[in-house]
Design a protein around this motif. Structure first.
Motif, PDB file in Angstrom:
ATOM      1  N   ARG A  90       0.832  -1.215   0.000  1.00  0.00           N
ATOM      2  CA  ARG A  90       0.000   0.000   0.000  1.00  0.00           C
ATOM      3  C   ARG A  90       0.858   1.253   0.000  1.00  0.00           C
ATOM      4  N   MET A  91       1.944   1.255   0.776  1.00  0.00           N
ATOM      5  CA  MET A  91       2.827   2.426   0.808  1.00  0.00           C
ATOM      6  C   MET A  91       3.426   2.690  -0.561  1.00  0.00           C
ATOM      7  N   ARG A  92       3.882   1.640  -1.216  1.00  0.00           N
ATOM      8  CA  ARG A  92       4.477   1.807  -2.545  1.00  0.00           C
ATOM      9  C   ARG A  92       3.436   2.286  -3.550  1.00  0.00           C
ATOM     10  N   ALA A  93       2.215   1.754  -3.457  1.00  0.00           N
ATOM     11  CA  ALA A  93       1.169   2.110  -4.419  1.00  0.00           C
ATOM     12  C   ALA A  93       0.785   3.585  -4.297  1.00  0.00           C
ATOM     13  N   ARG A  94       0.850   4.134  -3.068  1.00  0.00           N
ATOM     14  CA  ARG A  94       0.474   5.541  -2.877  1.00  0.00           C
ATOM     15  C   ARG A  94       1.419   6.484  -3.604  1.00  0.00           C
ATOM     16  N   ASP A  95       2.710   6.173  -3.596  1.00  0.00           N
ATOM     17  CA  ASP A  95       3.700   7.045  -4.246  1.00  0.00           C
ATOM     18  C   ASP A  95       4.965   6.220  -4.435  1.00  0.00           C
ATOM     19  N   GLU A  96       5.073   5.588  -5.598  1.00  0.00           N
ATOM     20  CA  GLU A  96       6.169   4.640  -5.831  1.00  0.00           C
ATOM     21  C   GLU A  96       7.531   5.309  -5.750  1.00  0.00           C
ATOM     22  N   ARG A  97       7.653   6.503  -6.322  1.00  0.00           N
ATOM     23  CA  ARG A  97       8.951   7.184  -6.300  1.00  0.00           C
ATOM     24  C   ARG A  97       9.356   7.553  -4.866  1.00  0.00           C
ATOM     25  N   TYR A  98       8.412   8.075  -4.085  1.00  0.00           N
ATOM     26  CA  TYR A  98       8.699   8.444  -2.698  1.00  0.00           C
ATOM     27  C   TYR A  98       9.069   7.205  -1.888  1.00  0.00           C
ATOM     28  N   PHE A  99       8.374   6.097  -2.144  1.00  0.00           N
ATOM     29  CA  PHE A  99       8.682   4.858  -1.435  1.00  0.00           C
ATOM     30  C   PHE A  99      10.102   4.412  -1.742  1.00  0.00           C
ATOM     31  N   ASP A 100      10.479   4.383  -3.027  1.00  0.00           N
ATOM     32  CA  ASP A 100      11.792   3.878  -3.437  1.00  0.00           C
ATOM     33  C   ASP A 100      12.927   4.802  -3.020  1.00  0.00           C
ATOM     34  N   GLU A 101      12.680   6.131  -3.024  1.00  0.00           N
ATOM     35  CA  GLU A 101      13.760   7.083  -2.767  1.00  0.00           C
ATOM     36  C   GLU A 101      13.857   7.504  -1.300  1.00  0.00           C
ATOM     37  N   VAL A 102      12.765   7.390  -0.547  1.00  0.00           N
ATOM     38  CA  VAL A 102      12.778   7.855   0.844  1.00  0.00           C
ATOM     39  C   VAL A 102      12.370   6.748   1.812  1.00  0.00           C
ATOM     40  N   ILE A 103      11.145   6.235   1.672  1.00  0.00           N
ATOM     41  CA  ILE A 103      10.603   5.310   2.662  1.00  0.00           C
ATOM     42  C   ILE A 103      11.469   4.064   2.839  1.00  0.00           C
ATOM     43  N   PHE A 104      11.740   3.344   1.747  1.00  0.00           N
ATOM     44  CA  PHE A 104      12.456   2.079   1.894  1.00  0.00           C
ATOM     45  C   PHE A 104      13.909   2.280   2.340  1.00  0.00           C
ATOM     46  N   PRO A 105      14.640   3.298   1.836  1.00  0.00           N
ATOM     47  CA  PRO A 105      15.971   3.543   2.391  1.00  0.00           C
ATOM     48  C   PRO A 105      15.948   3.851   3.886  1.00  0.00           C
ATOM     49  N   VAL A 106      14.912   4.562   4.359  1.00  0.00           N
ATOM     50  CA  VAL A 106      14.796   4.831   5.796  1.00  0.00           C
ATOM     51  C   VAL A 106      14.583   3.525   6.558  1.00  0.00           C
ATOM     52  N   VAL A 107      13.682   2.685   6.058  1.00  0.00           N
ATOM     53  CA  VAL A 107      13.434   1.389   6.709  1.00  0.00           C
ATOM     54  C   VAL A 107      14.704   0.557   6.715  1.00  0.00           C
ATOM     55  N   ARG A 108      15.453   0.562   5.606  1.00  0.00           N
ATOM     56  CA  ARG A 108      16.701  -0.199   5.529  1.00  0.00           C
ATOM     57  C   ARG A 108      17.690   0.283   6.596  1.00  0.00           C
ATOM     58  N   SER A 109      17.758   1.588   6.804  1.00  0.00           N
ATOM     59  CA  SER A 109      18.655   2.128   7.824  1.00  0.00           C
ATOM     60  C   SER A 109      18.219   1.718   9.223  1.00  0.00           C
ATOM     61  N   ILE A 110      16.918   1.770   9.486  1.00  0.00           N
ATOM     62  CA  ILE A 110      16.394   1.397  10.799  1.00  0.00           C
ATOM     63  C   ILE A 110      16.691  -0.071  11.091  1.00  0.00           C
ATOM     64  N   ILE A 111      16.457  -0.928  10.098  1.00  0.00           N
ATOM     65  CA  ILE A 111      16.650  -2.365  10.283  1.00  0.00           C
ATOM     66  C   ILE A 111      18.132  -2.716  10.422  1.00  0.00           C
ATOM     67  N   GLY A 112      18.989  -2.017   9.697  1.00  0.00           N
ATOM     68  CA  GLY A 112      20.414  -2.320   9.735  1.00  0.00           C
ATOM     69  C   GLY A 112      21.162  -1.669  10.881  1.00  0.00           C
TER      70      GLY A 112
END
Length: 230
Positions: A90-112
């Protein structure tokens, strides 16, 4: 300490879940479908009370006056992992570019990360520079993540449950899969996340000479970078 382990398939535990569900769904479902609705909920929960309480909150905040058994079947994901996958889709569907450039890199940093990261540390590690007004951009990020990565005391991001991190770092369950004609992949490698973190800051310390601009981008003394990067 003699802890009592509550097993997910313990009949007493499942009966507790049934009582909780019966209390909350009575009035939201027709009486003749209530028992079947409770049974469906229990089956989808895989015995995890955190799933039950979270999904009940999601369902009851909806303004619908009644939920049918069919409605519940469409709404309830298959266990926590099913919910996590739906959340990211759902997050990706709302704004794919924002998800790929901001959301997922943030999640990757939190998890790592070696320890919980603050919003400021996340922005520094990822070199995020939000457009004005910055406060609204920061709030958007916090709002997008708050269900799975809420900000806790100390203003740090913390996974809502350990199973979120377990799912994201297990390639067998979060790795590539087909959604219609599209292929999603939410797997996060902790090794790659840490390497990206170090690579981002390497240029600030390795060169023989550093101009004032480069020096100004160095992390503050005592920050997460100095504690863990070297």
């Amino acid at each position: 300490l003699n802890p009592f382990e509550i097993k997910e398939d313990d009949p007493r535990h499942l009966q507790d879940i049934r009582l909780f569900l019966s209390c909350h769904l009575r009035g939201a479902m027709e009486e003749e479908e209530l028992e079947a609705g409770v049974n469906l909920f229990v089956a989808r929960s895989e015995g995890k009370f955190i799933y039950v309480s979270t999904m009940i909150a999601e369902i009851l905040k909806n303004q619908r006056s009644r939920w049918s058994l069919s409605d519940l079947g469409d709404r309830l994901p298959e266990g926590l992992v099913g919910w996590y996958r739906e959340f990211f889709v759902r997050m990706r569907a709302r704004d794919e570019r924002y998800f790929d450039e901001v959301i997922f890199p943030v999640v990757r940093s939190i998890i790592g990360a070696k320890e919980p990261l603050s919003l400021g540390e996340v922005k520094l590690i990822l070199n995020l520079h939000f457009d004005e007004p910055q406060e609204l951009q920061e709030q958007r990020l916090v709002d997008e993540l708050h269900q799975l990565f809420p900000l806790r005391s100390g203003n740090v991001f913390v996974p809502f449950h350990k199973s979120v991190a377990d799912w994201l770092t297990d390639e067998a369950v979060s790795g590539p899969y087909l959604v219609g004609q599209a292929r999603d992949n939410f797997f996060i490698s902790k090794e790659r996340a840490n390497r990206a973190f170090v690579d981002h800051f390497r240029s600030l310390f390795v060169p023989a000479w550093l101009d004032e601009v480069t020096l100004s981008r160095r992390p503050a003394s005592g920050s997460y970078f100095y504690l863990h990067a070297f």
